[in-house]
Design a protein around this motif. Sequence first.
Motif, PDB file in Angstrom:
ATOM      1  N   SER A 261       0.882  -1.153  -0.140  1.00  0.00           N
ATOM      2  CA  SER A 261       0.025   0.023   0.100  1.00  0.00           C
ATOM      3  C   SER A 261       0.641   1.151   0.160  1.00  0.00           C
ATOM      4  CB  SER A 261      -1.026  -0.056   1.203  1.00  0.00           C
ATOM      5  OG  SER A 261      -0.401   0.136   2.282  1.00  0.00           O
ATOM      6  N   LYS A 262       0.328   2.241  -0.313  1.00  0.00           N
ATOM      7  CA  LYS A 262       0.879   3.630  -0.391  1.00  0.00           C
ATOM      8  C   LYS A 262       1.380   4.172   0.801  1.00  0.00           C
ATOM      9  CE  LYS A 262       0.777   8.452  -2.323  1.00  0.00           C
ATOM     10  NZ  LYS A 262       1.431   9.033  -0.937  1.00  0.00           N
ATOM     11  N   SER A 263       0.417   3.926   1.959  1.00  0.00           N
ATOM     12  CA  SER A 263       0.901   4.162   3.195  1.00  0.00           C
ATOM     13  C   SER A 263       2.090   3.312   3.735  1.00  0.00           C
ATOM     14  CB  SER A 263      -0.447   3.996   4.151  1.00  0.00           C
ATOM     15  OG  SER A 263      -0.666   2.475   4.385  1.00  0.00           O
ATOM     16  N   THR A 264       2.275   2.189   3.564  1.00  0.00           N
ATOM     17  CA  THR A 264       3.328   1.329   3.776  1.00  0.00           C
ATOM     18  C   THR A 264       4.711   1.991   3.005  1.00  0.00           C
ATOM     19  OG1 THR A 264       2.227  -0.841   4.307  1.00  0.00           O
ATOM     20  CG2 THR A 264       4.598  -0.938   3.606  1.00  0.00           C
ATOM     21  N   ARG A 265       4.278   2.203   1.603  1.00  0.00           N
ATOM     22  CA  ARG A 265       5.612   2.951   1.085  1.00  0.00           C
ATOM     23  C   ARG A 265       5.970   4.239   1.687  1.00  0.00           C
ATOM     24  NH1 ARG A 265       4.708   1.727  -5.607  1.00  0.00           N
ATOM     25  NH2 ARG A 265       3.629  -0.137  -5.327  1.00  0.00           N
ATOM     26  N   ASP A 266       5.047   4.978   1.921  1.00  0.00           N
ATOM     27  CA  ASP A 266       5.338   6.269   2.458  1.00  0.00           C
ATOM     28  C   ASP A 266       6.276   6.207   3.713  1.00  0.00           C
ATOM     29  OD1 ASP A 266       4.036   7.632   0.359  1.00  0.00           O
ATOM     30  OD2 ASP A 266       2.501   8.301   1.181  1.00  0.00           O
ATOM     31  N   VAL A 267       5.757   5.159   4.527  1.00  0.00           N
ATOM     32  CA  VAL A 267       6.572   4.928   6.195  1.00  0.00           C
ATOM     33  C   VAL A 267       7.743   4.507   6.041  1.00  0.00           C
ATOM     34  CG1 VAL A 267       6.400   3.805   8.226  1.00  0.00           C
ATOM     35  CG2 VAL A 267       4.303   4.857   7.490  1.00  0.00           C
ATOM     36  N   ALA A 268       7.917   3.570   4.945  1.00  0.00           N
ATOM     37  CA  ALA A 268       9.249   2.863   4.822  1.00  0.00           C
ATOM     38  C   ALA A 268      10.357   3.923   4.285  1.00  0.00           C
ATOM     39  CB  ALA A 268       9.118   1.518   4.019  1.00  0.00           C
ATOM     40  N   VAL A 269       9.740   4.472   3.132  1.00  0.00           N
ATOM     41  CA  VAL A 269      10.609   5.184   2.359  1.00  0.00           C
ATOM     42  C   VAL A 269      11.083   6.391   3.240  1.00  0.00           C
ATOM     43  CG1 VAL A 269      10.800   7.074   0.311  1.00  0.00           C
ATOM     44  CG2 VAL A 269       9.644   4.752   0.145  1.00  0.00           C
ATOM     45  N   ASN A 270      10.047   7.049   3.974  1.00  0.00           N
ATOM     46  CA  ASN A 270      10.469   8.280   4.969  1.00  0.00           C
ATOM     47  C   ASN A 270      11.544   7.748   5.823  1.00  0.00           C
ATOM     48  OD1 ASN A 270       9.771  10.952   6.149  1.00  0.00           O
ATOM     49  ND2 ASN A 270       9.640   9.571   7.728  1.00  0.00           N
ATOM     50  N   HIS A 271      11.497   6.543   6.384  1.00  0.00           N
ATOM     51  CA  HIS A 271      12.385   6.051   7.667  1.00  0.00           C
ATOM     52  C   HIS A 271      13.796   6.018   6.937  1.00  0.00           C
ATOM     53  CE1 HIS A 271      13.797   3.757  10.792  1.00  0.00           C
ATOM     54  NE2 HIS A 271      14.415   2.730  10.080  1.00  0.00           N
ATOM     55  N   MET A 272      13.846   5.375   5.646  1.00  0.00           N
ATOM     56  CA  MET A 272      15.118   5.260   4.980  1.00  0.00           C
ATOM     57  C   MET A 272      15.599   6.470   4.704  1.00  0.00           C
ATOM     58  SD  MET A 272      15.604   1.994   5.022  1.00  0.00           S
ATOM     59  CE  MET A 272      17.054   2.090   3.995  1.00  0.00           C
ATOM     60  N   LEU A 273      14.880   7.596   4.316  1.00  0.00           N
ATOM     61  CA  LEU A 273      15.448   8.863   3.741  1.00  0.00           C
ATOM     62  C   LEU A 273      16.108   9.347   4.824  1.00  0.00           C
ATOM     63  CD1 LEU A 273      13.116  10.169   0.915  1.00  0.00           C
ATOM     64  CD2 LEU A 273      15.253   9.047   0.654  1.00  0.00           C
ATOM     65  N   GLN A 274      15.509   9.280   6.014  1.00  0.00           N
ATOM     66  CA  GLN A 274      15.974  10.270   7.063  1.00  0.00           C
ATOM     67  C   GLN A 274      17.450   9.869   7.470  1.00  0.00           C
ATOM     68  OE1 GLN A 274      14.503  12.633   8.893  1.00  0.00           O
ATOM     69  NE2 GLN A 274      12.440  12.554   7.877  1.00  0.00           N
ATOM     70  N   ALA A 275      18.048   8.793   7.448  1.00  0.00           N
ATOM     71  CA  ALA A 275      19.218   8.259   7.719  1.00  0.00           C
ATOM     72  C   ALA A 275      20.251   8.761   6.344  1.00  0.00           C
ATOM     73  CB  ALA A 275      19.328   6.820   8.037  1.00  0.00           C
ATOM     74  N   LEU A 276      19.563   8.403   5.088  1.00  0.00           N
ATOM     75  CA  LEU A 276      20.242   8.381   3.840  1.00  0.00           C
ATOM     76  C   LEU A 276      20.672   9.847   3.629  1.00  0.00           C
ATOM     77  CD1 LEU A 276      18.531   5.593   1.922  1.00  0.00           C
ATOM     78  CD2 LEU A 276      20.986   5.516   2.599  1.00  0.00           C
ATOM     79  N   LEU A 277      19.718  10.618   3.794  1.00  0.00           N
ATOM     80  CA  LEU A 277      19.965  12.164   3.333  1.00  0.00           C
ATOM     81  C   LEU A 277      20.899  12.737   4.481  1.00  0.00           C
ATOM     82  CD1 LEU A 277      16.630  12.918   1.192  1.00  0.00           C
ATOM     83  CD2 LEU A 277      18.861  12.605   0.483  1.00  0.00           C
ATOM     84  N   ARG A 278      20.569  12.433   5.740  1.00  0.00           N
ATOM     85  CA  ARG A 278      21.265  12.978   6.750  1.00  0.00           C
ATOM     86  C   ARG A 278      22.846  12.680   6.329  1.00  0.00           C
ATOM     87  NH1 ARG A 278      20.962  12.494  13.432  1.00  0.00           N
ATOM     88  NH2 ARG A 278      22.837  13.730  13.721  1.00  0.00           N
ATOM     89  N   HIS A 279      23.272  11.401   5.974  1.00  0.00           N
ATOM     90  CA  HIS A 279      24.681  11.059   5.751  1.00  0.00           C
ATOM     91  C   HIS A 279      25.079  12.061   4.444  1.00  0.00           C
ATOM     92  CE1 HIS A 279      28.171   8.472   5.572  1.00  0.00           C
ATOM     93  NE2 HIS A 279      27.958   8.800   4.364  1.00  0.00           N
ATOM     94  N   THR A 280      24.222  11.907   3.435  1.00  0.00           N
ATOM     95  CA  THR A 280      24.820  12.730   2.305  1.00  0.00           C
ATOM     96  C   THR A 280      24.763  14.111   2.356  1.00  0.00           C
ATOM     97  OG1 THR A 280      22.554  13.211   1.151  1.00  0.00           O
ATOM     98  CG2 THR A 280      23.412  11.176   0.478  1.00  0.00           C
ATOM     99  N   PHE A 281      24.110  14.890   3.331  1.00  0.00           N
ATOM    100  CA  PHE A 281      24.119  16.417   3.680  1.00  0.00           C
ATOM    101  C   PHE A 281      25.379  16.413   4.615  1.00  0.00           C
ATOM    102  CE2 PHE A 281      23.657  19.407   7.114  1.00  0.00           C
ATOM    103  CZ  PHE A 281      23.457  20.469   6.426  1.00  0.00           C
TER     104      PHE A 281
END
Length: 340
Positions: A261-281
Amino acid sequence: MKPTTHTPLVSVCITAWNVDAYLSQAIEGALMQETSFPYEIIIGEDASTDNTRGICLLYKNKFPDTVHLVLHEKNVGIGKNDISVIEKARGKFIAWCDGDDYWIDPHKLQKQVDILEAQPDVALVHTDWLNYHQNQDTFEEVRITPNELERNHYGIECINMMVLRRGAEYRFSTCMFRKSYFLESLNEQSKLFLLEHRCNDFVKFIAMYEKGRLYHMNELSTVYRILNESASHSKSSEKRFRQMRSYFRLIIYIMEHYALSKSTRDVAVNHMLQALLRHTFENRMARESKEIVQMATDTGFQLSLSLRLFYLGSLYPLYHAVLKPVFQVYFWFRTKLFSI
């Protein structure tokens, strides 16, 4: 140990790469098993640079009817090495042990076979374990309590739970599973196992959850060795980032393949991006940041304000200079707040 002149019921699969200091313990844990049925041991040796292959050959010479080897002349990686040993296996059931882990219960195989034979809706049996912190030479019991969904269900609901990391954590070296289910999944979606990632345990759990229930034995059967540097642990932030990015690709594939579901996708993607984009920043990684954001937006995910700021700070020096002290204050405040 039962002789394996007849077709084994269980194939013990051990994968090994640069584990010469630990491999004998893994093999001995398999050899000590007391069973009413024959079993075999298959070791996949992935072109190690230490004496891992020598240890494999030593045990093959000592137990030629029980120990069988898959020797790769060039390193093929975790996924292909895993597949190679399972495809060679003759047993109905696969008992897994990574080359740096080992078993401590001599009746582990017998107990797990009894469950799989008695309960045809069970795809995989797993147990509790001991964490062994190698550098501190200390053991720590890990007892898990699966929730109601994990105990009694399988299919999309459980795959969804795993993607969201809402279930108990398992260790694959405690597991026994049905070989036929693995091969069915491999034939149906080989990409799941061959994407460039180091999450080989995770994908096997996904594959089993598609076919049947996971059964938890409330017993300690296995020692899981924790090293400073291994396929799943590293002190290097760059190595952890690369592993997380490959895991992100895998999660996106799973969400798309199973049409979560889209809700699952949004939660999972958001969780991953918080860590990944903090590192790239923090490391000013513009190219990697663009790649990660593109992967996320391709799923239909919309970046929040904080993620957009991480992204802009990864791309542009001026944004980075302005945002860096702001984020430092923010994370310091959040750390203090959650420690109260």
